[in-house]
Design a protein around this motif. Structure first.
Motif, PDB file in Angstrom:
ATOM      1  N   GLY A   3       0.808  -1.208   0.000  1.00  0.00           N
ATOM      2  CA  GLY A   3       0.000   0.000   0.000  1.00  0.00           C
ATOM      3  C   GLY A   3       0.841   1.258   0.000  1.00  0.00           C
ATOM      4  O   GLY A   3       2.070   1.222  -0.007  1.00  0.00           O
ATOM      5  N   ASP A   4       0.143   2.400   0.048  1.00  0.00           N
ATOM      6  CA  ASP A   4       0.813   3.691  -0.019  1.00  0.00           C
ATOM      7  C   ASP A   4       1.782   3.892   1.144  1.00  0.00           C
ATOM      8  O   ASP A   4       2.767   4.607   1.014  1.00  0.00           O
ATOM      9  CB  ASP A   4      -0.229   4.815  -0.026  1.00  0.00           C
ATOM     10  CG  ASP A   4      -1.074   4.790  -1.291  1.00  0.00           C
ATOM     11  OD1 ASP A   4      -0.600   4.227  -2.292  1.00  0.00           O
ATOM     12  OD2 ASP A   4      -2.196   5.330  -1.268  1.00  0.00           O
ATOM     13  N   GLU A   5       1.500   3.273   2.281  1.00  0.00           N
ATOM     14  CA  GLU A   5       2.348   3.460   3.451  1.00  0.00           C
ATOM     15  C   GLU A   5       3.297   2.270   3.644  1.00  0.00           C
ATOM     16  O   GLU A   5       3.857   2.083   4.722  1.00  0.00           O
ATOM     17  CB  GLU A   5       1.466   3.647   4.688  1.00  0.00           C
ATOM     18  CG  GLU A   5       0.562   4.888   4.594  1.00  0.00           C
ATOM     19  CD  GLU A   5      -0.368   5.024   5.784  1.00  0.00           C
ATOM     20  OE1 GLU A   5      -0.328   4.133   6.654  1.00  0.00           O
ATOM     21  OE2 GLU A   5      -1.111   6.011   5.848  1.00  0.00           O
ATOM     22  N   GLY A   6       3.458   1.464   2.614  1.00  0.00           N
ATOM     23  CA  GLY A   6       4.372   0.337   2.709  1.00  0.00           C
ATOM     24  C   GLY A   6       3.782  -0.877   3.377  1.00  0.00           C
ATOM     25  O   GLY A   6       4.481  -1.857   3.617  1.00  0.00           O
ATOM     26  N   ARG A   7       2.500  -0.862   3.658  1.00  0.00           N
ATOM     27  CA  ARG A   7       1.854  -1.975   4.352  1.00  0.00           C
ATOM     28  C   ARG A   7       1.439  -3.043   3.348  1.00  0.00           C
ATOM     29  O   ARG A   7       0.832  -2.736   2.321  1.00  0.00           O
ATOM     30  CB  ARG A   7       0.638  -1.464   5.119  1.00  0.00           C
ATOM     31  CG  ARG A   7      -0.141  -2.533   5.877  1.00  0.00           C
ATOM     32  CD  ARG A   7      -1.275  -1.883   6.642  1.00  0.00           C
ATOM     33  NE  ARG A   7      -2.152  -2.851   7.266  1.00  0.00           N
ATOM     34  CZ  ARG A   7      -3.250  -2.530   7.945  1.00  0.00           C
ATOM     35  NH1 ARG A   7      -3.588  -1.245   8.073  1.00  0.00           N
ATOM     36  NH2 ARG A   7      -4.015  -3.458   8.482  1.00  0.00           N
ATOM     37  N   LEU A   8       1.772  -4.277   3.632  1.00  0.00           N
ATOM     38  CA  LEU A   8       1.384  -5.390   2.769  1.00  0.00           C
ATOM     39  C   LEU A   8      -0.099  -5.679   2.977  1.00  0.00           C
ATOM     40  O   LEU A   8      -0.529  -6.015   4.073  1.00  0.00           O
ATOM     41  CB  LEU A   8       2.204  -6.630   3.118  1.00  0.00           C
ATOM     42  CG  LEU A   8       1.931  -7.871   2.274  1.00  0.00           C
ATOM     43  CD1 LEU A   8       2.418  -7.665   0.849  1.00  0.00           C
ATOM     44  CD2 LEU A   8       2.588  -9.096   2.904  1.00  0.00           C
ATOM     45  N   ARG A   9      -0.890  -5.533   1.912  1.00  0.00           N
ATOM     46  CA  ARG A   9      -2.318  -5.784   2.043  1.00  0.00           C
ATOM     47  C   ARG A   9      -2.914  -6.078   0.671  1.00  0.00           C
ATOM     48  O   ARG A   9      -2.402  -5.644  -0.352  1.00  0.00           O
ATOM     49  CB  ARG A   9      -3.028  -4.595   2.691  1.00  0.00           C
ATOM     50  CG  ARG A   9      -2.963  -3.296   1.909  1.00  0.00           C
ATOM     51  CD  ARG A   9      -3.417  -2.102   2.746  1.00  0.00           C
ATOM     52  NE  ARG A   9      -4.665  -2.349   3.445  1.00  0.00           N
ATOM     53  CZ  ARG A   9      -5.156  -1.519   4.365  1.00  0.00           C
ATOM     54  NH1 ARG A   9      -4.504  -0.408   4.688  1.00  0.00           N
ATOM     55  NH2 ARG A   9      -6.302  -1.795   4.962  1.00  0.00           N
ATOM     56  N   ASP A  10      -4.015  -6.837   0.673  1.00  0.00           N
ATOM     57  CA  ASP A  10      -4.720  -7.146  -0.563  1.00  0.00           C
ATOM     58  C   ASP A  10      -5.427  -5.906  -1.084  1.00  0.00           C
ATOM     59  O   ASP A  10      -5.851  -5.042  -0.317  1.00  0.00           O
ATOM     60  CB  ASP A  10      -5.771  -8.241  -0.329  1.00  0.00           C
ATOM     61  CG  ASP A  10      -5.162  -9.588   0.005  1.00  0.00           C
ATOM     62  OD1 ASP A  10      -3.982  -9.804  -0.328  1.00  0.00           O
ATOM     63  OD2 ASP A  10      -5.873 -10.422   0.606  1.00  0.00           O
ATOM     64  N   GLU A  11      -5.579  -5.836  -2.396  1.00  0.00           N
ATOM     65  CA  GLU A  11      -6.336  -4.766  -3.024  1.00  0.00           C
ATOM     66  C   GLU A  11      -7.729  -5.301  -3.350  1.00  0.00           C
ATOM     67  O   GLU A  11      -7.871  -6.203  -4.186  1.00  0.00           O
ATOM     68  CB  GLU A  11      -5.639  -4.289  -4.292  1.00  0.00           C
ATOM     69  CG  GLU A  11      -6.366  -3.147  -4.995  1.00  0.00           C
ATOM     70  CD  GLU A  11      -5.647  -2.675  -6.233  1.00  0.00           C
ATOM     71  OE1 GLU A  11      -6.129  -1.728  -6.882  1.00  0.00           O
ATOM     72  OE2 GLU A  11      -4.594  -3.256  -6.574  1.00  0.00           O
ATOM     73  N   LEU A  12      -8.740  -4.768  -2.691  1.00  0.00           N
ATOM     74  CA  LEU A  12     -10.104  -5.229  -2.885  1.00  0.00           C
ATOM     75  C   LEU A  12     -10.747  -4.498  -4.051  1.00  0.00           C
ATOM     76  O   LEU A  12     -10.526  -3.307  -4.248  1.00  0.00           O
ATOM     77  CB  LEU A  12     -10.926  -5.008  -1.612  1.00  0.00           C
ATOM     78  CG  LEU A  12     -10.375  -5.653  -0.336  1.00  0.00           C
ATOM     79  CD1 LEU A  12     -11.257  -5.303   0.860  1.00  0.00           C
ATOM     80  CD2 LEU A  12     -10.244  -7.166  -0.493  1.00  0.00           C
ATOM     81  N   GLY A  13     -11.567  -5.201  -4.800  1.00  0.00           N
ATOM     82  CA  GLY A  13     -12.257  -4.582  -5.926  1.00  0.00           C
ATOM     83  C   GLY A  13     -12.468  -5.578  -7.047  1.00  0.00           C
ATOM     84  O   GLY A  13     -11.538  -6.297  -7.428  1.00  0.00           O
ATOM     85  N   ALA A  14     -13.699  -5.654  -7.558  1.00  0.00           N
ATOM     86  CA  ALA A  14     -14.041  -6.640  -8.571  1.00  0.00           C
ATOM     87  C   ALA A  14     -13.668  -6.171  -9.962  1.00  0.00           C
ATOM     88  O   ALA A  14     -13.689  -4.973 -10.270  1.00  0.00           O
ATOM     89  CB  ALA A  14     -15.535  -6.948  -8.509  1.00  0.00           C
ATOM     90  N   ALA A  15     -13.349  -7.125 -10.834  1.00  0.00           N
ATOM     91  CA  ALA A  15     -13.180  -6.831 -12.250  1.00  0.00           C
ATOM     92  C   ALA A  15     -14.549  -6.527 -12.842  1.00  0.00           C
ATOM     93  O   ALA A  15     -15.587  -6.758 -12.218  1.00  0.00           O
ATOM     94  CB  ALA A  15     -12.545  -8.034 -12.948  1.00  0.00           C
TER      95      ALA A  15
END
Length: 215
Positions: A3-15
């Motif tokens: 993420g923007d702050e360097g945090r490892l996280r999934d990106e949520l959002g459907a195709a």
């Protein structure tokens, strides 16, 4: 992703979904076929629609975990698990569902609740999301007030096992239930960090596909 702050996280959002149809209407869950666009390519995938579930790792004052064993026909095994259940009551809060499952399957209640870990069980084929709670301060439910179990649950066996023993059994390949394994290893890691990683029991759950508009 990072993420923007360097945090490892999934990106949520459907195709972008072009079409969706139910191709199997099941007794517990359905199968739908989605046609969607991904990076300029049209893809078709079948998805098992699942309401999601909650599970409870209940630890007593000695850090012994309350386990249940029940028969699971798809894998032809009597496997050790932790209390868990589907989020199949419309509008029910996940925490309340977890508290109900602990009472119904383990015959105990708990004073203290926290979110231990969230995960997707098999994101390549179904949309099931599971939230595992940590419960402490256990109290037995009087025999006269216990839930009457049926089906596979009528044959549940209870056992208390140290958290370290559960984790060791998981790493040795002696237990195979994914929720039990994830919960035990997450709890052991959380304990090593003095439980500072625990989240409040009422924490939002935006990763659950059915709750993204709520949290």
């Amino acid at each position: 992703m990072v993420g923007d702050e360097g945090r490892l996280r999934d990106e949520l959002g459907a195709a972008s979904v072009r079409s969706s149809e139910v191709v199997f209407d099941g007794a517990v869950w359905d199968v739908r076929r989605d046609t969607f666009e991904l990076e300029g390519e049209t893809l078709v995938r079948e998805v098992v629609d699942h309401p999601g579930a909650v599970a409870v790792l209940a630890l007593d004052e000695h850090d012994d975990a309350l386990l249940i064993r029940q028969y699971r026909h798809p894998v032809a095994a009597h496997e050790w698990e932790i209390p868990a259940g589907l989020l199949d009551v419309a509008g029910e809060d996940p925490l309340l569902a977890a508290q109900r499952e602990l009472l119904e399957e383990a015959d105990v209640t708990a004073d203290h609740w926290a979110v231990l870990v969230d995960y997707f069980t098999s994101p390549g084929g179904l949309d099931e999301a599971i939230r595992v709670y940590l419960a402490r301060g256990l109290h037995p439910v009087p025999a006269s007030e216990r839930h009457e179990r049926d089906g596979e649950e009528a044959h549940i066996v209870h056992r208390r096992v140290s958290l370290d023993e559960v984790a060791a059994a998981a790493l040795a390949g002696d237990v195979h239930n994914s929720t039990l394994i994830i919960a035990a290893l997450a709890a052991r890691a959380a304990r090593e960090g003095a439980w500072t990683s625990l989240r409040p029991a009422d924490s939002p759950w935006p990763a659950h596909p059915g709750r993204r508009s709520l949290d």
